[in-house]
Write an enzyme that holds these catalytic residues in place. Structure first.
Site, PDB file in Angstrom:
ATOM      1  N   HIS A  13       0.844  -1.306   0.149  1.00 55.13           N
ATOM      2  CA  HIS A  13       0.060  -0.048  -0.068  1.00 55.13           C
ATOM      3  C   HIS A  13       0.556   1.131   0.103  1.00 55.13           C
ATOM      4  O   HIS A  13       0.572   2.166   0.448  1.00 55.13           O
ATOM      5  CB  HIS A  13      -0.885  -0.004   1.260  1.00 55.13           C
ATOM      6  CG  HIS A  13      -0.385  -0.155   2.713  1.00 55.13           C
ATOM      7  ND1 HIS A  13      -0.914  -0.787   3.476  1.00 55.13           N
ATOM      8  CD2 HIS A  13       0.701   0.245   3.248  1.00 55.13           C
ATOM      9  CE1 HIS A  13      -0.326  -0.705   4.541  1.00 55.13           C
ATOM     10  NE2 HIS A  13       0.633   0.110   4.471  1.00 55.13           N
ATOM     11  N   HIS A  60      -1.792   4.492   9.961  1.00 48.71           N
ATOM     12  CA  HIS A  60      -0.177   4.794  10.107  1.00 48.71           C
ATOM     13  C   HIS A  60      -0.343   6.188  11.027  1.00 48.71           C
ATOM     14  O   HIS A  60       0.003   7.341  10.370  1.00 48.71           O
ATOM     15  CB  HIS A  60       0.330   5.120   8.746  1.00 48.71           C
ATOM     16  CG  HIS A  60       0.375   3.986   7.712  1.00 48.71           C
ATOM     17  ND1 HIS A  60      -0.621   3.588   7.043  1.00 48.71           N
ATOM     18  CD2 HIS A  60       1.641   3.299   7.661  1.00 48.71           C
ATOM     19  CE1 HIS A  60      -0.273   2.476   6.416  1.00 48.71           C
ATOM     20  NE2 HIS A  60       1.153   1.969   6.910  1.00 48.71           N
ATOM     21  N   HIS A 194      10.451  -3.614   3.568  1.00 45.21           N
ATOM     22  CA  HIS A 194      10.676  -2.627   3.667  1.00 45.21           C
ATOM     23  C   HIS A 194      10.880  -2.021   5.023  1.00 45.21           C
ATOM     24  O   HIS A 194      10.505  -2.606   5.847  1.00 45.21           O
ATOM     25  CB  HIS A 194       9.659  -1.759   2.879  1.00 45.21           C
ATOM     26  CG  HIS A 194       8.341  -1.532   3.725  1.00 45.21           C
ATOM     27  ND1 HIS A 194       7.206  -2.723   3.784  1.00 45.21           N
ATOM     28  CD2 HIS A 194       7.606  -0.272   3.886  1.00 45.21           C
ATOM     29  CE1 HIS A 194       6.327  -1.984   4.378  1.00 45.21           C
ATOM     30  NE2 HIS A 194       6.128  -0.743   4.392  1.00 45.21           N
ATOM     31  N   GLU A 241       4.241  -5.537   8.313  1.00 44.51           N
ATOM     32  CA  GLU A 241       2.962  -5.357   7.935  1.00 44.51           C
ATOM     33  C   GLU A 241       2.708  -6.616   7.271  1.00 44.51           C
ATOM     34  O   GLU A 241       1.227  -6.701   6.990  1.00 44.51           O
ATOM     35  CB  GLU A 241       2.797  -3.954   6.992  1.00 44.51           C
ATOM     36  CG  GLU A 241       2.992  -2.781   7.528  1.00 44.51           C
ATOM     37  CD  GLU A 241       3.177  -1.688   6.357  1.00 44.51           C
ATOM     38  OE1 GLU A 241       2.696  -0.594   6.936  1.00 44.51           O
ATOM     39  OE2 GLU A 241       2.889  -1.937   5.298  1.00 44.51           O
TER      40      GLU A 241
HETATM   41  C1  DHB Z   1       5.687   3.593   2.777  1.00 47.55           C
HETATM   42  C2  DHB Z   1       4.809   3.823   3.721  1.00 47.55           C
HETATM   43  C3  DHB Z   1       4.164   2.631   4.216  1.00 47.55           C
HETATM   44  O1  DHB Z   1       3.291   2.546   4.916  1.00 47.55           O
HETATM   45  C4  DHB Z   1       4.335   1.300   3.455  1.00 47.55           C
HETATM   46  O2  DHB Z   1       3.651   0.475   3.743  1.00 47.55           O
HETATM   47  C5  DHB Z   1       5.251   1.477   2.264  1.00 47.55           C
HETATM   48  C6  DHB Z   1       5.966   2.563   2.055  1.00 47.55           C
HETATM   49  C7  DHB Z   1       6.761   4.803   2.559  1.00 47.55           C
HETATM   50  O3  DHB Z   1       6.592   5.905   3.019  1.00 47.55           O
HETATM   51  O4  DHB Z   1       7.438   4.824   1.475  1.00 47.55           O
HETATM   52 FE    FE Z   2       2.597   0.936   5.521  1.00 51.64          FE
END
Ligand code: DHB
Ligand code: FE
Length: 280
Positions: A13, A60, A194, A241
């Protein structure tokens, strides 16, 4: 004449995907391959025509904050507005809920010993709106009702993978006990690998991501046994996540057909992963 779950969608997302769409950059060389990976899924969902999507996502710090941290929260409102995440709300339609089904789910899940938080007002952030954009494009109204189901994966401790898988199974039982002929798709969102901050920012682990995709499809119970620390070590702090994808998986049959898979790096600082699953 009961409601039924017709399939599952898992997708990252990444907020920058929403910004790319909203700012007319979807055809830029950087973004074109990302959106191309969703073309088949857009056709799939347009053919399936779900009445309701249950979207498992994490807030978030948009609707909630460290003042209030529900582990599992179900949105029972009529309408959910796109959240202002610092640049104004995304220019996407309001999200129409399905209060009757949502309250039914809340009741069934709580009686099934999942202590859901009931939410009657909640703005929805990129965790929910970016997956809708990826699957439905840029319509003037979203083509189905949406029940937001927020999972805490922001503040330790998040729920275990096992708990998420079992919640998905309970959601399926509850949907199938709703006496209306509704087609339901369950979305699991977030991931893949990530890490957004610190010395490891930008970490991508394709091997972990691929193994997760394979196991989510073929061995969800095995995947559900993986502890949090493995996600954080291998997939980065925000890779946690991915436990939300297990909620979606639990709502499907033990055996599923993988209708579509997509994996792409880079998108912002993350790997984009995506699955469409159907009961076999
Ligand atoms: C980012 C933020 C998110 O919540 C995520 O799931 C993926 C990437 C970001 O800030 O790049
Ligand atoms: Fe996220």
């Amino acid at each position: 004449m009961m409601a039924r779950i017709i399939g599952g969608v898992a997708t990252s997302h990444v907020p920058a995907i929403g910004a790319a769409l909203d700012n007319g950059k979807a055809d830029d060389p950087y973004w074109r391959p990302v959106f191309a990976g969703y073309e088949a899924s857009k056709r799939w969902i347009a053919e399936q025509k779900p009445d309701v999507c249950i979207v498992v996502f994490n807030d978030h710090a948009s609707a909630f904050s460290l003042e209030l941290i529900p582990t599992f929260a179900i949105g029972c409102a009529d309408t959910f507005e796109p959240a202002d995440e610092g640049w104004g709300p995304r220019p996407v339609p309001s999200v129409s809920g399905h209060p009757e089904l949502a309250w039914h789910l809340a009741e069934q899940l709580i009686l099934d010993e999942f202590d859901m938080t009931i939410v009657n007002r909640m703005d929805v952030d990129h965790g929910l709106t970016v997956p809708l954009s990826l699957l439905f494009g840029q319509p003037s109204e979203w083509p189905c009702r949406v029940i937001p189901l927020a999972v805490n994966v922001v503040q330790y401790p998040p729920p275990t993978g096992r708990r998420c898988l079992n919640l998905g199974r309970a959601i399926r039982r509850a949907v199938e006990a709703f006496p209306e002929d509704l087609k339901v798709v369950v979305f699991g969102t977030g991931g893949m690998s990530h890490q957004l901050q610190g010395p490891r920012a930008g970490l991508i682990n394709r091997d972990f991501d691929t193994a997760f995709l394979d196991r989510l499809v073929a061995d969800p119970d095995g995947q559900a046994a993986v502890p949090h620390i493995d996600y954080v070590r291998e997939a980065g702090s925000e890779g946690i996540e991915l436990v939300m994808w297990l909620v979606m998986r639990g709502a499907l049959d033990a055996r599923v057909r993988e209708a579509h898979r997509f994996y792409h790096v880079p998108a912002s600082n993350t790997a984009v992963g995506h699955l469409v699953l159907e009961n076999a």
